[in-house]
Motif scaffolding. Structure first.
Motif, short mmCIF file in Angstrom:
data_model
loop_
_atom_site.label_atom_id
_atom_site.label_comp_id
_atom_site.label_asym_id
_atom_site.label_seq_id
_atom_site.Cartn_x
_atom_site.Cartn_y
_atom_site.Cartn_z
N SER A 272 8.76 -42.32 -67.08
CA SER A 272 8.15 -42.08 -68.37
C SER A 272 8.54 -40.68 -68.85
O SER A 272 8.27 -39.69 -68.15
N ILE A 273 9.19 -40.62 -70.00
CA ILE A 273 9.63 -39.35 -70.58
C ILE A 273 9.05 -39.21 -71.97
O ILE A 273 9.14 -40.13 -72.79
N GLY A 274 8.42 -38.08 -72.26
CA GLY A 274 7.91 -37.81 -73.59
C GLY A 274 6.46 -38.21 -73.81
O GLY A 274 5.95 -38.05 -74.93
N ASP B 246 6.55 -33.09 -68.28
CA ASP B 246 7.96 -32.94 -68.66
C ASP B 246 8.37 -31.47 -68.67
O ASP B 246 9.48 -31.11 -68.25
N ARG B 247 7.48 -30.61 -69.13
CA ARG B 247 7.78 -29.18 -69.24
C ARG B 247 8.01 -28.56 -67.85
O ARG B 247 8.75 -27.57 -67.72
N ALA B 248 7.42 -29.12 -66.84
CA ALA B 248 7.61 -28.60 -65.48
C ALA B 248 9.01 -28.85 -64.96
O ALA B 248 9.47 -28.17 -64.04
N ARG B 249 9.72 -29.82 -65.56
CA ARG B 249 11.07 -30.18 -65.08
C ARG B 249 12.16 -29.90 -66.10
O ARG B 249 13.31 -29.63 -65.72
N THR C 119 10.67 -28.53 -76.56
CA THR C 119 10.69 -27.64 -77.72
C THR C 119 9.29 -27.51 -78.33
O THR C 119 8.36 -28.24 -77.97
N ALA C 120 9.18 -26.59 -79.30
CA ALA C 120 7.91 -26.40 -79.99
C ALA C 120 7.46 -27.66 -80.70
O ALA C 120 6.25 -27.90 -80.86
N ALA C 121 8.41 -28.48 -81.13
CA ALA C 121 8.08 -29.73 -81.82
C ALA C 121 7.84 -30.88 -80.84
O ALA C 121 7.60 -32.02 -81.27
N GLY C 122 7.92 -30.61 -79.55
CA GLY C 122 7.64 -31.64 -78.55
C GLY C 122 8.82 -32.52 -78.20
O GLY C 122 8.63 -33.63 -77.69
N ILE C 123 10.05 -32.04 -78.43
CA ILE C 123 11.24 -32.79 -78.05
C ILE C 123 11.61 -32.44 -76.61
O ILE C 123 11.79 -31.27 -76.28
N VAL C 124 11.73 -33.45 -75.77
CA VAL C 124 12.11 -33.26 -74.36
C VAL C 124 13.62 -33.34 -74.25
O VAL C 124 14.23 -34.29 -74.76
N VAL C 125 14.23 -32.36 -73.59
CA VAL C 125 15.68 -32.33 -73.43
C VAL C 125 16.02 -32.43 -71.95
O VAL C 125 15.64 -31.57 -71.15
N ILE C 126 16.72 -33.50 -71.59
CA ILE C 126 17.13 -33.71 -70.20
C ILE C 126 18.62 -33.40 -70.11
O ILE C 126 19.45 -34.08 -70.75
N ALA D 182 21.17 -33.86 -64.59
CA ALA D 182 19.78 -33.92 -64.10
C ALA D 182 19.58 -35.15 -63.22
O ALA D 182 20.11 -36.23 -63.50
N VAL D 183 18.84 -34.97 -62.15
CA VAL D 183 18.49 -36.06 -61.24
C VAL D 183 17.00 -36.25 -61.29
O VAL D 183 16.23 -35.35 -60.97
N LEU D 184 16.58 -37.43 -61.71
CA LEU D 184 15.15 -37.72 -61.85
C LEU D 184 14.64 -38.49 -60.65
O LEU D 184 15.38 -39.25 -60.01
#
Length: 408
Positions: free
Chosen positions: A380-382, A388-391, A395-402, A406-408
């Motif tokens: 689950s992303i976003g 998500d922020r821990a990994r 962004t300030a607008a809540g966009i998650v950048v992977i 990256a290894v999930l």
């Protein structure tokens, strides 16, 4: 028709693009994927080709290999050497006593030998990291008609938003009377008190003027060697210096020009493409956006089992060649070539770069996933931004950048 002066174009593509964070760790900003099949630099190069400016130099520097490959193997095919056309990536020369590029003007100065070799009468300088459509011939004609030494491209912006830009203060003839760098009190256009002119980072120079300006600037130890911050403000009142108001080829009610210098701006520019009536029209055959051709099969959507909620479908989205949406759902998203989405996965309001895999029952929303990343089954992303922020970057607008790798 009076023939235009011999013109050479430089597309500056050497910056790090640090505000794009994880997306520019492995590539230069102009090489970042955009809109599924494109790279950001494709817009400046396509504008050149559509404008008949087919003598193009591209000074590169930071993480330039993927950009060099894209120019060489993709964009160069649109230029005909038998007619004197070319596009050439210029690596930093680092001649004795010189450093890496320290600003936009320095990037041109360190390549003056290549510019002079072409013997131009006019030099057009463009940024390689903006999204827009523009016929530069209008600006060149304006430059000639005004007898200008330098002409700066400018886009009209609401005065309330102008403090985020470099503002060009002009008189009634659009002669520039002041440069304002992100001003708190921006000067409006004469006769339009709620509108300002923001610099687009596009310039037309008389070649001899450019040479003299760059040589003088290089000798100034106090200069930051930047066109907009140092060289051009010093010309006000001493040389004919004009602002050219952007003529948009996008054919929409509102002019479209985007500086995608931040992750949130980059995300929004991609989202501009997917509406029923998109803000940026990629489908106009009269102004094609050209890119590197690819040999990939058409996108495919498989499974139609609504009783099991296993339906391969995409709505309000761009899905590129080579993608397979296998029993997954895609909404308001951009899928770059070669993505694989597996059964019961859900992708919403997201951008997937090349060859991303989304595992079964994984859910992704408001995310940018870089090239080759595998999102494992059930992930689950976003949905939990603290987790998500821990990994990852959020962004300030809540966009998650992977990021890539990256290894999930």
């Amino acid at each position: 028709m009076t023939p235009r002066p011999k013109t050479l174009t430089l597309i500056l593509a050497g910056g790090k693009g640090e505000r794009l964070g994880p997306l520019t760790v492995h590539r230069a900003k102009p090489a970042v994927h955009f809109g599924g099949i494109y790279r950001i630099i494709d817009f400046a190069v396509s504008n050149c080709i559509n404008s008949g400016l087919t003598r193009v130099l591209v000074p590169v520097q930071y993480r330039s290999r993927s950009l060099n490959t894209h120019v060489r193997d993709g964009l160069a095919r649109y230029f005909n050497p038998t007619r004197g056309e070319f596009i050439e990536a210029l690596p930093p020369q680092q001649r004795q006593g010189e450093s890496w590029y320290t600003g936009t003007a320095d990037a041109v100065y360190q390549n003056l030998f290549a510019v002079r070799d072409e013997g131009p009468e006019l030099v057009v300088v463009l940024a390689g990291d903006h999204i827009y459509k523009m016929d530069y011939r209008h600006m060149i004609d304006f430059h000639i008609a005004k007898g200008a030494d330098v002409t700066c491209g400018a886009v009209e912006v609401p005065r309330a938003e102008a403090s985020g830009f470099g503002v060009l203060a002009v008189d009634e003839s659009d002669s520039i009377v002041e440069f304002q760098e992100k001003p708190k009190d921006p000067k409006p256009i004469p006769g339009a008190p709620q509108t300002c002119l923001a610099s687009m980072g596009i310039y037309v120079f008389k070649a001899e003027t450019l040479y003299a300006l760059l040589e003088a600037d290089a000798a100034d130890p106090a200069s930051r060697h930047d066109f907009g911050k140092d060289i051009l403000p010093g010309l006000v009142g001493s040389k004919p210096l004009y602002a050219f108001r952007f003529v948009d080829e996008n054919k929409k009610a509102r002019k479209y020009w985007r500086d995608v210098g931040t992750i949130d701006a980059f995300f929004e520019a991609n989202m501009d493409l997917i509406g029923v009536d998109p803000l940026l029209n990629l489908y106009d055959p009269a102004w094609p956006i050209l890119t590197r051709p690819m040999q990939k099969p058409p996108p495919k959507f498989v499974f139609d089992a609504p009783e099991d909620n296993r339906v391969g479908m995409a709505t309000d989205s761009i899905v590129s060649p080579g993608c397979i949406v296998s029993g997954a759902r895609v909404r308001r998203s951009v899928l770059s070539p070669g993505c694989r989405l597996h059964s019961w996965a859900l992708v919403e309001d997201s951008i997937l770069f090349d060859d991303v895999t989304i595992g079964r029952r994984a859910s992704v929303r408001r995310a940018i996933i870089d090239k080759g990343v595998h999102i494992p089954e059930g992930a689950s992303i976003g949905y939990d931004l603290d987790a998500d922020r821990a990994r990852f970057t959020v962004t300030a607008a809540g966009i998650v950048v992977i990021p890539k790798g990256a290894v999930l």
